[in-house]
Design a protein around this motif. Structure first.
Motif, PDB file in Angstrom:
ATOM      1  N   LEU A 488      79.075  48.724  59.645  1.00 55.09           N
ATOM      2  CA  LEU A 488      78.544  49.508  60.761  1.00 55.09           C
ATOM      3  C   LEU A 488      77.171  50.089  60.446  1.00 55.09           C
ATOM      4  O   LEU A 488      76.262  50.088  61.282  1.00 55.09           O
ATOM      5  CB  LEU A 488      79.537  50.624  61.106  1.00 55.09           C
ATOM      6  CG  LEU A 488      80.866  50.173  61.723  1.00 55.09           C
ATOM      7  CD1 LEU A 488      81.815  51.346  61.887  1.00 55.09           C
ATOM      8  CD2 LEU A 488      80.619  49.513  63.086  1.00 55.09           C
ATOM      9  N   LEU A 489      77.031  50.607  59.199  1.00 53.84           N
ATOM     10  CA  LEU A 489      75.738  51.171  58.807  1.00 53.84           C
ATOM     11  C   LEU A 489      74.637  50.104  58.830  1.00 53.84           C
ATOM     12  O   LEU A 489      73.515  50.357  59.293  1.00 53.84           O
ATOM     13  CB  LEU A 489      75.846  51.802  57.418  1.00 53.84           C
ATOM     14  CG  LEU A 489      76.625  53.118  57.331  1.00 53.84           C
ATOM     15  CD1 LEU A 489      76.765  53.561  55.881  1.00 53.84           C
ATOM     16  CD2 LEU A 489      75.943  54.203  58.155  1.00 53.84           C
ATOM     17  N   SER A 490      74.973  48.907  58.309  1.00 50.24           N
ATOM     18  CA  SER A 490      73.966  47.841  58.307  1.00 50.24           C
ATOM     19  C   SER A 490      73.628  47.405  59.727  1.00 50.24           C
ATOM     20  O   SER A 490      72.476  47.078  60.039  1.00 50.24           O
ATOM     21  CB  SER A 490      74.455  46.651  57.479  1.00 50.24           C
ATOM     22  OG  SER A 490      75.617  46.086  58.066  1.00 50.24           O
ATOM     23  N   ALA A 491      74.644  47.426  60.612  1.00 45.88           N
ATOM     24  CA  ALA A 491      74.380  47.061  62.012  1.00 45.88           C
ATOM     25  C   ALA A 491      73.459  48.080  62.675  1.00 45.88           C
ATOM     26  O   ALA A 491      72.519  47.731  63.397  1.00 45.88           O
ATOM     27  CB  ALA A 491      75.697  46.952  62.770  1.00 45.88           C
ATOM     28  N   ILE A 492      73.764  49.382  62.418  1.00 44.93           N
ATOM     29  CA  ILE A 492      72.925  50.440  63.002  1.00 44.93           C
ATOM     30  C   ILE A 492      71.497  50.366  62.457  1.00 44.93           C
ATOM     31  O   ILE A 492      70.516  50.448  63.215  1.00 44.93           O
ATOM     32  CB  ILE A 492      73.544  51.814  62.722  1.00 44.93           C
ATOM     33  CG1 ILE A 492      74.886  51.952  63.476  1.00 44.93           C
ATOM     34  CG2 ILE A 492      72.589  52.932  63.135  1.00 44.93           C
ATOM     35  CD1 ILE A 492      75.664  53.187  63.111  1.00 44.93           C
ATOM     36  N   ALA A 493      71.400  50.201  61.114  1.00 41.32           N
ATOM     37  CA  ALA A 493      70.068  50.116  60.494  1.00 41.32           C
ATOM     38  C   ALA A 493      69.302  48.900  61.017  1.00 41.32           C
ATOM     39  O   ALA A 493      68.097  48.967  61.304  1.00 41.32           O
ATOM     40  CB  ALA A 493      70.191  50.062  58.977  1.00 41.32           C
ATOM     41  N   SER A 494      70.035  47.777  61.156  1.00 47.68           N
ATOM     42  CA  SER A 494      69.369  46.560  61.610  1.00 47.68           C
ATOM     43  C   SER A 494      68.871  46.712  63.050  1.00 47.68           C
ATOM     44  O   SER A 494      67.804  46.205  63.418  1.00 47.68           O
ATOM     45  CB  SER A 494      70.311  45.364  61.507  1.00 47.68           C
ATOM     46  OG  SER A 494      71.420  45.517  62.397  1.00 47.68           O
ATOM     47  N   ARG A 495      69.641  47.445  63.871  1.00 45.16           N
ATOM     48  CA  ARG A 495      69.198  47.657  65.235  1.00 45.16           C
ATOM     49  C   ARG A 495      67.888  48.445  65.280  1.00 45.16           C
ATOM     50  O   ARG A 495      66.998  48.173  66.083  1.00 45.16           O
ATOM     51  CB  ARG A 495      70.264  48.408  66.045  1.00 45.16           C
ATOM     52  CG  ARG A 495      71.534  47.621  66.290  1.00 45.16           C
ATOM     53  CD  ARG A 495      71.256  46.304  66.981  1.00 45.16           C
ATOM     54  NE  ARG A 495      70.578  46.502  68.264  1.00 45.16           N
ATOM     55  CZ  ARG A 495      69.957  45.550  68.924  1.00 45.16           C
ATOM     56  NH1 ARG A 495      69.867  44.339  68.388  1.00 45.16           N
ATOM     57  NH2 ARG A 495      69.398  45.791  70.091  1.00 45.16           N
ATOM     58  N   ASN A 496      67.784  49.445  64.392  1.00 41.74           N
ATOM     59  CA  ASN A 496      66.537  50.219  64.317  1.00 41.74           C
ATOM     60  C   ASN A 496      65.370  49.324  63.897  1.00 41.74           C
ATOM     61  O   ASN A 496      64.265  49.407  64.453  1.00 41.74           O
ATOM     62  CB  ASN A 496      66.684  51.378  63.343  1.00 41.74           C
ATOM     63  CG  ASN A 496      67.641  52.434  63.864  1.00 41.74           C
ATOM     64  OD1 ASN A 496      67.805  52.598  65.073  1.00 41.74           O
ATOM     65  ND2 ASN A 496      68.291  53.157  62.956  1.00 41.74           N
TER      66      ASN A 496
END
Length: 548
Positions: A488-496
């Motif tokens: 989830l963290l990587s998904a959120i970071a990747s979205r940014n």
């Protein structure tokens, strides 16, 4: 049109040379901006001036012009001292131009240019020239009657009146106010006082008081016709009265050798008066020959808005973000989303690259009015203060390729449509990382299931101790939660990062589109306008020189 002017030997001729060169530039730049008839007249003057200045400067061409019965042929014979031109009661007496030359050397080409026939050329013999050396260099022409009923002689008189260095109008005291002379010739030659003389002939027919009255009346009439300082010489070809005075006037011009230049200067002055009427001095005699950077940027901004550059950039940014979901979104969330209706299907993203090209082309072709308004606004600003003909010229130059401009802009922008099938490298790395986390999570789920089956529910003998060790469940749960958290963290970071990348891609696309639009606008609008501005400056600079 160019004029070949012989090297000047005096300052006045040199000044005339500059004015003729300026007039040549006016003729070159004037078409489309000045009355064609006036341009043609100026062109004929340039040809005439070029021809005259290449010919003998040691000779002065004096034309005796007048109407039927004025006695000019008799006066011609009296001045020359020979019976060279026929006289009589038959009209017109002079059907062809006769020429008497004082000093024949070098006069041949000039007489050829004047189109005087060989049989009508006469040279004064040296024995007859005693006491008249001051007339050496005189070419005296007896012209056909300008009011002749013969069209041929009338045309010949008109032609030679236009090219003679000095004109002597021989007037009949009974018809000196004849409209054929004043309306057709005298008023047209206003400003030519230096090269115009009026011989009031047949003075012997008048009493002294009548002659004086006629001279005053003629002077007043000429002044009303625009001849400010008329030179009037009463003469009588019959008695010889006043002939010596007329010879003195001619001798003065012959000795000074300036009549040809003065005539051409007067002709230039006259035509410049005509130019002043149709092309008055503008508010700005000179304009900036180049379009300043601020106006170029303004045109680029307007064209960018007209072709929808911001809309294309925004569409690209949105597509970039939507497409990234397949690469950098958390796979488990994406798979779960497939179980419910997908609102993104309404975006019709089947062929994204073609979509973007279609959006770009449609933006250009759909806004021709805005493109036209942008170009027209630039032309209006740059043409401010110019005469109407030149304002129209700037407008026409700006709009010369207006019909092609939207198509060219569309083609340029279509060529730089983003390659949306290109995948950034970090998308690949993140996708591998996320699928690795998914594999770990799935492996954890399988491990936990095995422990529950073998260690809790005792469904059988565990193949390995780890698959049946219940004590590892808390650690295994912690690992699975950690995997989910990392995903989830990587998904959120990747979205940014996707948002930042999409913004950067949009800026790059808009910057390149703006650069292409700027190049097209310079080639199709700015450069033609700058050529017209340069033409305007050259024209009015030449006009100022020619008016001196």
């Amino acid at each position: 049109m160019s004029v070949s002017v012989r090297a000047a030997t005096t300052e006045p001729r040199n000044d005339l040379g500059h004015r003729l060169s300026a007039l040549s530039k006016i003729v070159e730049l004037g078409p489309g901006r000045v009355d064609p008839a006036l341009i043609s007249e100026a062109g004929r003057l340039l040809l005439r001036a070029g021809d005259r200045l290449k010919l003998s400067g040691e000779h002065t061409v004096v034309a005796l012009a007048g109407g039927t019965g004025s006695g000019k042929s008799s006066l011609f014979n009296r001045i020359s001292g020979l019976e060279l031109s026929p006289t009589g009661v038959r009209r017109p007496t002079t059907a062809r131009t006769h020429a008497c030359v004082w000093g024949l050397d070098g006069a041949g080409p000039l007489l050829d240019w004047l189109q005087v026939q060989w049989r009508h050329r006469f040279a004064r013999a040296s024995a007859l020239d005693r006491g008249e050396s001051q007339l050496h260099g005189l070419i005296l022409l007896d012209l056909p009657d300008h009011d002749s009923i013969r069209a041929l002689t009338d045309h010949e008189a008109d032609r030679l009146i236009q090219v003679a260095d000095l004109i002597v109008w021989v007037l009949d005291p009974q018809k000196y106010a004849d409209a054929a002379t004043h309306t057709k010739y005298v008023s047209e030659l206003a400003g030519h006082e230096a090269v115009t003389v009026f011989a009031l002939n047949q003075a012997d027919k008048l009493a002294p008081e009548e002659l004086a009255e006629c001279v005053v009346d003629l002077s007043d009439l000429l002044k009303r016709q625009g001849v400010q300082h008329p030179r009037i010489v009463p003469t009588s070809a019959t008695t010889g009265r006043g002939v010596n005075s007329l010879k003195s006037v001619l001798a003065e011009s012959v000795v000074q050798r300036r009549a040809a230049v003065q005539r051409l200067e007067a002709d230039v002055n006259r035509i410049m008066v005509k130019f002043a009427k149709v092309m008055p001095a503008p508010e700005a005699m000179a304009v900036q020959p180049t379009v300043d950077l601020a106006r170029q940027e303004g045109l680029t901004d307007a064209l960018c808005d007209a072709v929808g550059v911001p809309a294309v950039g925004e569409a690209m940014e949105n597509v970039y973000g939507v497409r990234s979901i397949d690469w950098v979104g958390w796979p488990l969330a994406r798979w779960a989303a497939r179980l419910r209706p997908d609102p993104l299907n309404s975006l019709r993203l089947g062929n994204i690259r073609d979509e973007i090209k279609t959006v770009t082309a449609a933006s250009v072709s759909a806004q021709p009015a805005e493109v036209e308004n942008a170009v027209q606004a630039l032309a209006d600003v740059l043409g401010s203060g110019m005469p109407e003909a030149w304002r129209n010229g700037v407008r026409d130059a700006a709009r010369a390729q207006l019909g092609k401009l939207p198509e060219v802009l569309s083609k340029e922008l279509a060529e730089i449509a983003p390659s949306l099938d290109r995948v950034p490298r970090w998308w690949w790395l993140l996708k591998i990382w996320q699928y690795l986390l998914v594999v770990l999570f799935v492996a954890g789920v399988g491990w936990a299931g095995a422990i529950l089956a073998y260690g809790v529910f005792k469904v059988g003998q565990a193949p390995a101790d780890l698959l049946g060790d219940v004590s590892t469940l808390p650690w295994l749960g912690l690992m699975m939660v950690s995997v989910l958290g990392l995903g989830l963290l990587s998904a959120i970071a990747s979205r940014n990062f996707v948002v930042l990348g999409a913004g950067a891609e949009r800026e790059q696309l808009e910057r390149e589109m703006r650069r292409r639009i700027s190049v097209v606008s310079k080639e199709m609008v700015i450069q033609p306008v700058e050529q017209e501005l340069g033409r305007y400056n050259e024209f009015f600079a030449a006009l100022a020189v020619a008016r001196r």
